[in-house]
Design a protein around this motif. Structure first.
Motif, short mmCIF file in Angstrom:
data_model
loop_
_atom_site.label_atom_id
_atom_site.label_comp_id
_atom_site.label_asym_id
_atom_site.label_seq_id
_atom_site.Cartn_x
_atom_site.Cartn_y
_atom_site.Cartn_z
N ARG A 84 0.83 -1.20 0.00
CA ARG A 84 0.00 0.00 0.00
C ARG A 84 0.86 1.26 0.00
NH1 ARG A 84 -5.19 1.22 4.03
NH2 ARG A 84 -5.87 3.13 3.00
N VAL A 85 0.49 2.22 -0.84
CA VAL A 85 1.15 3.52 -0.87
C VAL A 85 0.10 4.57 -0.55
CG1 VAL A 85 2.55 5.13 -2.21
CG2 VAL A 85 2.71 2.68 -2.67
N TYR A 86 0.42 5.42 0.45
CA TYR A 86 -0.54 6.40 0.95
C TYR A 86 -0.39 7.76 0.27
CZ TYR A 86 -1.08 3.02 4.77
OH TYR A 86 -1.31 1.88 5.50
N GLN A 87 -1.34 8.64 0.53
CA GLN A 87 -1.29 10.00 -0.02
C GLN A 87 -0.11 10.78 0.56
OE1 GLN A 87 -4.97 12.21 0.30
NE2 GLN A 87 -3.94 14.17 0.19
N ASN A 88 0.12 10.60 1.85
CA ASN A 88 1.20 11.31 2.53
C ASN A 88 2.52 10.55 2.34
OD1 ASN A 88 2.96 12.62 4.23
ND2 ASN A 88 1.63 12.53 6.03
N PRO A 89 3.52 11.11 1.67
CA PRO A 89 4.79 10.41 1.45
C PRO A 89 5.46 9.96 2.74
CG PRO A 89 4.66 12.38 0.07
CD PRO A 89 3.50 12.44 1.01
N GLN A 155 8.06 9.34 -1.99
CA GLN A 155 6.94 8.58 -2.55
C GLN A 155 7.43 7.53 -3.54
OE1 GLN A 155 4.34 8.24 -1.15
NE2 GLN A 155 2.55 9.14 -2.11
N ALA A 156 8.46 7.86 -4.30
CA ALA A 156 9.06 6.88 -5.21
C ALA A 156 9.63 5.71 -4.42
CB ALA A 156 10.14 7.54 -6.06
#
Length: 257
Positions: A84-89, A155-156
């Protein structure tokens, strides 16, 4: 394959503020589908992701993942097969740890703890090669703490870390919303590359309608806990931006906005 079978979710049950978010909602996502999910605030997009990941419990219904009922499986157990990747880095990385330590942490996801060092020096070259694919120069900054990186770099890294171990599903929760336009484009190109290379079943919630149309092979629009638009394949390819905006306007009029 992921199946949501007649799920129900209520908030503030038994009070004057009781709200029904989902009632008898069903959805099936086939293996290797890339589903883009759009919808207004409060439509149920992020709550659906939280239900899939186990962050919030169901009141009724079932969640079936590859034929297995995971409805009552705790969140940490689901994470073994979900990235899972969230909105907040900041939520996908540990700011006080170095890039190397973050990569090692992600590399050991799901493995039992031991008295051995958490960072394996034998894996450093592999981490460098993985980071090199991002094209951000992070492979030469392994000893730099992640907290000093830009939001796009973090984020990357979060995207890369979430897919380091074998997973079956990738959940993207508005993962470009906090980034500037240029960086967001970079992250989306990287996302598409990783999804295709690893052949992941992916659900991406986004407010960027262009991304929803351009990426993925299925488009889902949510409203008041229901799918009011569900197009895939050639039907999705035939949808224009004006069609999506028209649907949003119809919803707004219906809600009195």
């Amino acid at each position: 394959m992921l199946e949501l079978q007649q799920i129900g979710k209520y908030y503030n049950t038994g009070t004057i503020n009781e709200m029904c978010l989902f009632e008898d909602f069903s959805l099936t996502i086939r293996d290797r589908q890339f589903v883009s999910v759009v919808g207004s605030n409060g439509s149920g997009k992020t709550s659906m992701l939280n239900i899939i990941c186990g962050s919030i419990p169901l009141d009724s219904g079932k969640i079936i993942m590859n034929g297995r009922d995971i409805t009552h499986l705790p969140e940490h157990r689901r994470q073994r097969s979900i990235g899972r990747v969230y909105q907040n880095p900041a939520m996908g990385t540990c700011p006080n740890m170095t890039i190397l330590e973050n990569m090692s942490l992600a590399d050991n996801k799901g493995r039992p703890f031991s008295l051995l060092p958490g960072t394996s020096r034998q894996r450093i070259d592999a981490y460098r090669e993985s980071l090199k694919t991002l094209g951000l120069g992070l492979e030469d900054k392994l000893d730099v703490k992640v907290g000093v990186l830009s939001g796009g770099q973090r984020q990357a890294m979060a995207l890369l870390m979430s897919t380091m171990t074998p997973i079956e599903f990738l959940i993207l929760d508005e993962h470009t919303a906090a980034l500037d336009p240029k960086t967001a484009e970079t992250i989306m190109v990287l996302t598409d590359k990783i999804v295709k290379e690893k052949k992941l079943t992916t659900i991406m919630v986004t407010h960027n309608l262009r991304y929803a149309l351009e990426y993925g092979d299925r488009l889902l629009m949510m409203h008041q806990g229901q799918a009011v638009l569900d197009k895939e394949g050639k039907e999705k390819d035939a949808i224009a931006m004006d069609d999506i905006l028209k649907k949003f306007n119809e919803i707004s009029i219906e809600c009195g906005n």
